[in-house]
Design an enzyme around this catalytic site. Structure first.
Site, PDB file in Angstrom:
ATOM      1  N   ARG A 118     -10.657 -11.269  -0.476  1.00 60.02           N
ATOM      2  CA  ARG A 118     -11.483 -12.194  -1.255  1.00 60.02           C
ATOM      3  C   ARG A 118     -10.879 -13.589  -1.298  1.00 60.02           C
ATOM      4  O   ARG A 118     -11.588 -14.577  -1.479  1.00 60.02           O
ATOM      5  CB  ARG A 118     -11.704 -11.630  -2.652  1.00 60.02           C
ATOM      6  CG  ARG A 118     -10.469 -11.471  -3.505  1.00 60.02           C
ATOM      7  CD  ARG A 118     -10.668 -10.519  -4.669  1.00 60.02           C
ATOM      8  NE  ARG A 118     -10.770  -9.128  -4.207  1.00 60.02           N
ATOM      9  CZ  ARG A 118     -10.997  -8.095  -5.001  1.00 60.02           C
ATOM     10  NH1 ARG A 118     -11.153  -8.274  -6.298  1.00 60.02           N
ATOM     11  NH2 ARG A 118     -11.069  -6.866  -4.520  1.00 60.02           N
ATOM     12  N   LYS A 160       0.840  -1.197   0.000  1.00 58.74           N
ATOM     13  CA  LYS A 160       0.000   0.000   0.000  1.00 58.74           C
ATOM     14  C   LYS A 160       0.878   1.252   0.000  1.00 58.74           C
ATOM     15  O   LYS A 160       1.962   1.265   0.593  1.00 58.74           O
ATOM     16  CB  LYS A 160      -0.905   0.024   1.240  1.00 58.74           C
ATOM     17  CG  LYS A 160      -1.980  -1.046   1.256  1.00 58.74           C
ATOM     18  CD  LYS A 160      -2.813  -0.948   2.522  1.00 58.74           C
ATOM     19  CE  LYS A 160      -3.867  -2.037   2.586  1.00 58.74           C
ATOM     20  NZ  LYS A 160      -4.905  -1.887   1.569  1.00 58.74           N
TER      21      LYS A 160
END
Length: 512
Positions: free
Chosen positions: A360, A286
């Site tokens: 996910r 990130k």
């Protein structure tokens, strides 16, 4: 947690540190709300005029403190705004009462006892005020101050502690509905606050193993069965999604199963929570400014854990299974790389195009595993995508589902309990954007509509014929701004109240 009681005492006779009353916004100035009649009388019927003179308008959440007159047994009266006066024959909205009670409780940090004389027309209003007060009184103080000393601010003052006790006036302690309303509110608020505590806990202390230990201890205390799969069991079982995310960290992943059963239950719900205890993004690191709050990426698992415990405490006539998919997403020499292919628990292969789309992956394994029990419905909860925040803001979660009626029911339930939500579609054409030349599916698709793409990915791992919904709570799970209503800064406990009410509706067969 703050103590909560139903008091038979009158507003003029109860001894407390403060007395809370409601004030509405009228066409010509503030209007004292029902429940505060005795207080208004103590001001010779001029309380509204006094508030008006002090600049109070009755706007929602507005706090005005004033000294109590001689006729009351409290030193301070706190007037909290309820917004516009309801139309004739209508009551104040429950969420308005909930937020007002929360704002008042938060404003009374540092006090031992406060009496709340807000409008309580029925059991639902009792629940709303009780929940709001308990949620508004929340504070996370576990890391403030060192051992045997109290942290002080720049002025040398110790931080104020949460309001210790709330006495609700105007309710009926002997009324079964009112008593049940308070008991339910206490349970739900306690579990929301547990979820908040977990989200606020620093990631160096809340590793996957530590989270599993907390869940195991609480489960055993409340008659909930628990099973924890460690990294060896996950490897042996073929949980490639969870292991693929967690293998870059020194803190190995866990999959926790919590099982609450009721002997008279006719339905079974499965709740699945994303539990990334810290999300660095992995190899797809990130950017600066996006890491500081990533301890909150396990908020979905916290909500699932708290909801299962709440169902057990409430003795709901429904079976509820909770799945906590726990991992820490870190970059290292052993971490999954963009371009790697993982074989999921379902047997499907996934090409990992971005290691920051990790939620996910752990949820995919957990959804497949949850499907093996063939529950009547599965609901997963996750801080899944920044795209959902862009779409709905930071106070509303998105709902996707493979059944329109189920999606509508969850939306209605969320709105009923005061959690802002919005139904979202699963456009079939977006599924093609996750086609991979190498594997069965990629973990990324087109950028536009990314929250919907993530939902379509998850749908691939739900068992055939099982009703399923996905709650993307990326926006409301962690509040970075100033507190408002009963919402604190930091972890909010988002989705807990929705899941508990869903379980209650399922238990009574009243699910749309």
């Amino acid at each position: 947690m703050t103590a909560l009681t139903l008091s038979t005492a009158g507003a003029a006779t109860l001894r407390a540190d403060a007395l809370v009353v409601g004030v509405a916004k009228g066409p010509k100035g503030p209007i004292v709300a029902a429940g505060a009649e005795a207080v208004d009388k103590a001001y010779d019927g001029k309380l509204a005029g006094v508030l008006d003179a002090l600049g109070a308008s009755g706007a929602e959440g507005e706090i005005t403190k004033l000294p109590a007159p001689a006729g009351l047994k409290v030193p301070v009266v706190l007037a909290v705004g309820l917004g516009s006066v309801p139309e004739k024959d209508e009551s104040f909205d429950e969420e308005v009462l909930r937020r007002a009670a929360g704002a008042a409780a938060r404003a009374l940090h540092g006090n031992k006892k406060a009496a709340f004389a807000l409008p309580l027309e029925d059991a639902s209003a009792v629940t709303a005020v009780a929940e709001g007060a308990l949620l508004g009184a929340y504070a996370f103080t576990a890391y403030q101050g060192g051992e045997n000393k109290v942290r002080k601010d720049a002025k040398g003052a110790a931080p104020k502690q949460p309001l210790a006790e709330v006495a609700l006036l105007g309710a009926k302690p002997r009324d079964k509905e009112h008593k049940a309303a308070v008991e339910r509110a206490a349970v739900v608020a306690a579990e929301v606050n547990v979820a908040r505590d977990l989200v606020n806990t620093p990631p160096n202390d809340l590793t996957p193993e530590a989270f599993a230990a907390v869940a195991s201890a609480a489960a055993k205390e409340n008659g909930v069965k628990v099973q924890v799969l460690d990294e060896k069991a996950l490897i042996k079982g073929g949980f490639g999604g969870i292991m693929g995310v967690g293998k870059g960290s020194e803190n190995p992943p866990r999959l926790v199963k919590l099982t609450y059963t009721h002997p008279k239950a006719e339905k079974t719900l499965a709740f699945v929570g994303k539990g990334i205890t810290y999300d660095s993004g992995g190899i797809s690191l990130k950017p600066a400014g996006h890491n500081e709050t990533m301890k909150c990426d396990m908020a979905g698992a916290a909500a699932v854990f708290a909801s299962v415990v709440a169902a057990a405490k409430l003795g709901l006539k429904v079976n509820v299974t909770g799945w906590l998919a726990l991992a820490e997403n870190m970059p290292s020499g052993s971490a999954t790389k963009p371009g790697d292919v993982l074989r999921m628990y379902s047997g499907k292969t996934v090409e990992v195009l971005n290691t920051d789309a990790e939620g996910r992956l752990v949820l995919g394994d957990a959804l497949t595993k949850a499907s093996e029990d063939n529950p009547d419905a599965i609901v997963d909860v996750a801080t899944l995508t920044g795209a959902m925040v862009l779409a709905l803001g930071d106070r509303t979660f998105g709902i996707m589902a493979n059944d329109d009626a189920f999606r509508t029911s969850i939306h209605e339930i969320a709105e009923e309990v005061g959690e802002s939500s919005w139904p979202m579609p699963l456009p079939a054409e977006l599924r093609k954007t996750m086609d991979s030349p190498t594997a069965d599916i990629a973990n990324m698709g087109v950028r536009m509509g990314g929250g919907l793409v993530a939902g379509l990915f998850l749908q691939e791992f739900v068992g055939e014929g099982i009703t399923w919904a996905h709650l993307d709570i990326a926006g409301p799970a962690f509040h970075e701004g100033a507190p408002h209503g009963y919402t604190p800064k930091g972890g909010t406990g988002s989705a807990v109240r929705t899941l508990v009410r869903l379980a209650e509706r399922t238990a009574t067969g009243d699910l749309g």
